[in-house]
Scaffold this motif. Structure first.
Motif, PDB file in Angstrom:
ATOM      1  N   GLU A   1       0.842  -1.238  -0.095  1.00 43.02           N
ATOM      2  CA  GLU A   1      -0.088   0.211   0.036  1.00 43.02           C
ATOM      3  C   GLU A   1       1.006   1.395   0.173  1.00 43.02           C
ATOM      4  O   GLU A   1       0.657   2.246  -0.652  1.00 43.02           O
ATOM      5  CB  GLU A   1      -0.868  -0.170   1.469  1.00 43.02           C
ATOM      6  N   LEU A   2       1.978   1.303   0.991  1.00 46.85           N
ATOM      7  CA  LEU A   2       2.913   2.242   0.958  1.00 46.85           C
ATOM      8  C   LEU A   2       3.672   2.786  -0.497  1.00 46.85           C
ATOM      9  O   LEU A   2       3.605   3.836  -0.863  1.00 46.85           O
ATOM     10  CB  LEU A   2       3.797   2.284   1.977  1.00 46.85           C
ATOM     11  N   HIS A   3       3.843   1.541  -1.258  1.00 45.07           N
ATOM     12  CA  HIS A   3       4.500   1.564  -2.456  1.00 45.07           C
ATOM     13  C   HIS A   3       3.596   2.131  -3.610  1.00 45.07           C
ATOM     14  O   HIS A   3       3.822   2.830  -4.315  1.00 45.07           O
ATOM     15  CB  HIS A   3       4.947   0.207  -2.727  1.00 45.07           C
ATOM     16  N   LEU A   4       2.348   1.952  -3.498  1.00 45.93           N
ATOM     17  CA  LEU A   4       1.405   2.427  -4.430  1.00 45.93           C
ATOM     18  C   LEU A   4       1.101   4.092  -4.356  1.00 45.93           C
ATOM     19  O   LEU A   4       1.082   4.849  -5.122  1.00 45.93           O
ATOM     20  CB  LEU A   4      -0.009   1.515  -4.107  1.00 45.93           C
ATOM     21  N   ILE A   5       0.878   4.284  -2.848  1.00 46.66           N
ATOM     22  CA  ILE A   5       0.906   5.590  -2.429  1.00 46.66           C
ATOM     23  C   ILE A   5       2.150   6.523  -2.951  1.00 46.66           C
ATOM     24  O   ILE A   5       2.090   7.718  -3.520  1.00 46.66           O
ATOM     25  CB  ILE A   5       0.669   5.814  -0.830  1.00 46.66           C
ATOM     26  N   ALA A   6       3.509   5.778  -2.783  1.00 46.68           N
ATOM     27  CA  ALA A   6       4.564   6.585  -3.028  1.00 46.68           C
ATOM     28  C   ALA A   6       4.688   6.700  -4.520  1.00 46.68           C
ATOM     29  O   ALA A   6       4.949   8.087  -5.348  1.00 46.68           O
ATOM     30  CB  ALA A   6       5.751   6.051  -2.790  1.00 46.68           C
ATOM     31  N   ARG A   7       4.196   5.656  -5.280  1.00 42.11           N
ATOM     32  CA  ARG A   7       4.164   5.793  -7.134  1.00 42.11           C
ATOM     33  C   ARG A   7       3.311   6.778  -7.331  1.00 42.11           C
ATOM     34  O   ARG A   7       3.525   7.605  -8.229  1.00 42.11           O
ATOM     35  CB  ARG A   7       3.905   4.562  -7.352  1.00 42.11           C
ATOM     36  N   ALA A   8       2.012   6.960  -6.707  1.00 50.39           N
ATOM     37  CA  ALA A   8       0.986   7.971  -7.113  1.00 50.39           C
ATOM     38  C   ALA A   8       1.696   9.196  -6.835  1.00 50.39           C
ATOM     39  O   ALA A   8       1.399  10.081  -7.627  1.00 50.39           O
ATOM     40  CB  ALA A   8      -0.285   7.867  -6.321  1.00 50.39           C
ATOM     41  N   CYS A   9       2.296   9.432  -5.674  1.00 48.49           N
ATOM     42  CA  CYS A   9       2.787  10.889  -5.547  1.00 48.49           C
ATOM     43  C   CYS A   9       3.874  11.166  -6.546  1.00 48.49           C
ATOM     44  O   CYS A   9       3.891  12.457  -6.927  1.00 48.49           O
ATOM     45  CB  CYS A   9       3.305  10.898  -3.918  1.00 48.49           C
ATOM     46  N   LEU A  10       4.539  10.430  -7.080  1.00 48.19           N
ATOM     47  CA  LEU A  10       5.533  10.686  -7.964  1.00 48.19           C
ATOM     48  C   LEU A  10       5.051  10.779  -9.240  1.00 48.19           C
ATOM     49  O   LEU A  10       5.392  11.676 -10.096  1.00 48.19           O
ATOM     50  CB  LEU A  10       6.658   9.392  -8.152  1.00 48.19           C
ATOM     51  N   ILE A  11       4.144  10.067  -9.542  1.00 48.12           N
ATOM     52  CA  ILE A  11       3.401  10.365 -10.783  1.00 48.12           C
ATOM     53  C   ILE A  11       2.770  11.680 -11.009  1.00 48.12           C
ATOM     54  O   ILE A  11       2.795  12.497 -11.941  1.00 48.12           O
ATOM     55  CB  ILE A  11       2.290   9.290 -11.051  1.00 48.12           C
ATOM     56  N   ALA A  12       2.185  12.129  -9.812  1.00 52.97           N
ATOM     57  CA  ALA A  12       1.379  13.284  -9.690  1.00 52.97           C
ATOM     58  C   ALA A  12       2.641  14.463  -9.945  1.00 52.97           C
ATOM     59  O   ALA A  12       2.177  15.445 -10.468  1.00 52.97           O
ATOM     60  CB  ALA A  12       0.562  13.385  -8.371  1.00 52.97           C
ATOM     61  N   ILE A  13       3.666  14.472  -9.010  1.00 54.41           N
ATOM     62  CA  ILE A  13       4.678  15.441  -9.354  1.00 54.41           C
ATOM     63  C   ILE A  13       5.124  15.570 -10.748  1.00 54.41           C
ATOM     64  O   ILE A  13       5.174  16.436 -11.180  1.00 54.41           O
ATOM     65  CB  ILE A  13       5.914  15.234  -8.275  1.00 54.41           C
ATOM     66  N   LEU A  14       5.506  14.292 -11.135  1.00 61.66           N
ATOM     67  CA  LEU A  14       5.904  14.185 -12.511  1.00 61.66           C
ATOM     68  C   LEU A  14       5.098  14.955 -13.600  1.00 61.66           C
ATOM     69  O   LEU A  14       5.276  15.714 -14.423  1.00 61.66           O
ATOM     70  CB  LEU A  14       6.335  12.896 -13.136  1.00 61.66           C
ATOM     71  N   ALA A  15       3.665  14.681 -13.464  1.00 57.68           N
ATOM     72  CA  ALA A  15       2.805  15.170 -14.157  1.00 57.68           C
ATOM     73  C   ALA A  15       2.745  16.975 -14.176  1.00 57.68           C
ATOM     74  O   ALA A  15       2.458  17.437 -14.993  1.00 57.68           O
ATOM     75  CB  ALA A  15       1.176  14.794 -13.906  1.00 57.68           C
ATOM     76  N   ALA A  16       2.714  17.354 -12.897  1.00 59.26           N
ATOM     77  CA  ALA A  16       2.778  18.695 -12.731  1.00 59.26           C
ATOM     78  C   ALA A  16       4.198  19.463 -13.163  1.00 59.26           C
ATOM     79  O   ALA A  16       3.913  20.594 -13.993  1.00 59.26           O
ATOM     80  CB  ALA A  16       3.069  18.913 -11.083  1.00 59.26           C
ATOM     81  N   LEU A  17       5.294  18.659 -13.169  1.00 59.95           N
ATOM     82  CA  LEU A  17       6.289  19.357 -13.891  1.00 59.95           C
ATOM     83  C   LEU A  17       6.337  19.163 -15.287  1.00 59.95           C
ATOM     84  O   LEU A  17       6.641  20.343 -15.919  1.00 59.95           O
ATOM     85  CB  LEU A  17       7.687  18.436 -13.503  1.00 59.95           C
ATOM     86  N   LEU A  18       5.753  18.288 -15.879  1.00 58.18           N
ATOM     87  CA  LEU A  18       5.468  18.305 -17.429  1.00 58.18           C
ATOM     88  C   LEU A  18       4.692  19.346 -17.861  1.00 58.18           C
ATOM     89  O   LEU A  18       4.682  19.926 -18.786  1.00 58.18           O
ATOM     90  CB  LEU A  18       4.975  16.827 -17.844  1.00 58.18           C
TER      91      LEU A  18
END
Length: 269
Positions: A20-37
C-alpha cells in the motif's frame, strides 16, 4: 483497506502495508511528474522571462524649450570671472601680484605666492593675512579670492603680458627690384630673319652686334639659329617667341648653324 490489513496475519499484514505504501509513493511521484510536465509545456508555449512581460522603456527626450533652459543654466567653466562676478565679487584694485597657486582639492585648502607693493614674493596659506585687513580666503587654479573687510575680491595670475611683435620685412619690392636688375643685365638683341627662297629658315643677329653681347647667349658672329627648344624656326612668331623667352633663369635649347656644322647650344640665363 486498512481494516483488512489489520485482520490479516502479522506477516501478511506487513507485506500488504508495504504494498500500500508503495502504491501511495508511486501515485505521488506520478502526480509530481505530471505537474512538472505541465509546467514545462506551459513554459514552452508561453516563453516569458522571470520578470514577466518586461520591455525596455522608450527613451525620453526633452523638448526644445526645456533643453535650451537646461543648457543656459549650465556653466562648463565654473569659477570664471563671469560666474564670480555674478556672485558679487570683483577684481581687486590692491597693489598685489599673484605669481602662483597650490590647490589641495582633497583637503579643501591651498596656498598662493603673492608679492606686495615692495615686490617681495611670499607664500600665504588660506586664512593668512596678505596685507593689513586683507586675508586669503580661497585658492583657485588661476586666481585667488581675498577677504577685504568682509568684501570678497579676486586676484588673477598676471597673464596680460603682450606678445613679442615680429616684423616681417616686405620682400615684394626687393624681389621686384632684383628681377628688374637681372632683366636689365640681358641685352635687347635685334634678331633678324634669315630667308631662303622667300621663306624664313632661321634667325641671325646683325653683323654689327658686339661679340661680347653674343657671348651672353653663347653665340658667335655669323651664327644662325635654326631651331628653338627643338622647334624649327620658320616664322616671325618663332623669332618673337625667342625674344620673349630671354628672361632671368631661362633655360633654352638652340640649334645653330656655325659654318658647315650644326651645333647645339644650351642657354642658361
Amino acid at each position: 483497506m486498512f481494516a483488512s490489513i489489520l485482520k490479516a496475519r502479522p506477516g501478511r499484514r506487513d507485506r500488504l502495508a508495504f504494498a500500500e505504501l508503495h502504491l501511495i509513493a508511486r501515485a505521488c511521484l506520478i502526480a509530481i511528474l505530471a505537474a512538472l510536465l505541465a509546467r514545462l509545456l506551459w513554459v514552452l508555449v508561453t516563453p516569458v522571462g522571470p520578470l514577466g512581460d518586461w520591455r525596455v522603456a522608450a527613451p525620453r527626450f526633452l523638448s526644445d524649450g526645456a533643453r535650451d533652459a537646461l543648457l543656459s543654466s549650465y556653466d562648463p567653466f565654473p569659477g570664471t570671472p563671469a560666474t564670480v562676478a555674478a556672485g558679487g565679487e570683483s577684481v581687486t584694485d590692491l597693489d598685489l601680484q599673484l605669481f602662483g597657486t597650490l590647490l589641495n582639492r582633497g583637503a579643501g585648502t591651498g596656498s598662493a605666492i603673492i608679492a606686495g607693493e615692495d615686490g617681495v614674493q611670499q607664500s600665504f596659506a588660506v586664512g593668512d593675512e596678505v596685507s593689513p585687513g586683507v586675508r586669503l580666503a580661497e585658492v583657485a587654479f588661476d586666481h585667488v579670492v581675498l577677504d577685504r573687510g568682509g568684501v570678497r575680491e579676486m586676484l588673477y595670475l598676471d597673464g596680460a603680458l603682450p606678445a613679442d611683435t615680429i616684423e616681417v620685412p616686405d620682400t615684394s619690392s626687393a624681389a621686384a627690384g632684383t628681377e628688374a636688375a637681372a632683366q636689365a643685365m640681358i641685352p635687347d638683341f635685334e634678331f633678324e630673319p634669315r630667308r631662303t627662297g622667300g621663306k624664313i629658315t632661321g634667325i641671325r643677329l646683325p653683323i654689327t652686334t658686339d661679340p661680347a653681347l653674343l657671348s651672353v647667349i653663347g653665340l658667335r658672329a655669323g651664327d644662325v639659329i635654326v631651331s628653338v627648344n627643338d622647334v624649327p624656326v620658320d616664322s616671325q612668331a618663332d623669332i618673337d617667341q625667342l625674344k620673349s623667352s630671354l628672361k632671368p633663369a631661362a633655360r633654352i635649347r638652340l640649334m645653330v648653324e656655325r659654318g658647315a656644322q650644326t651645333v647645339p647650344i644650351a642657354v642658361n640665363l
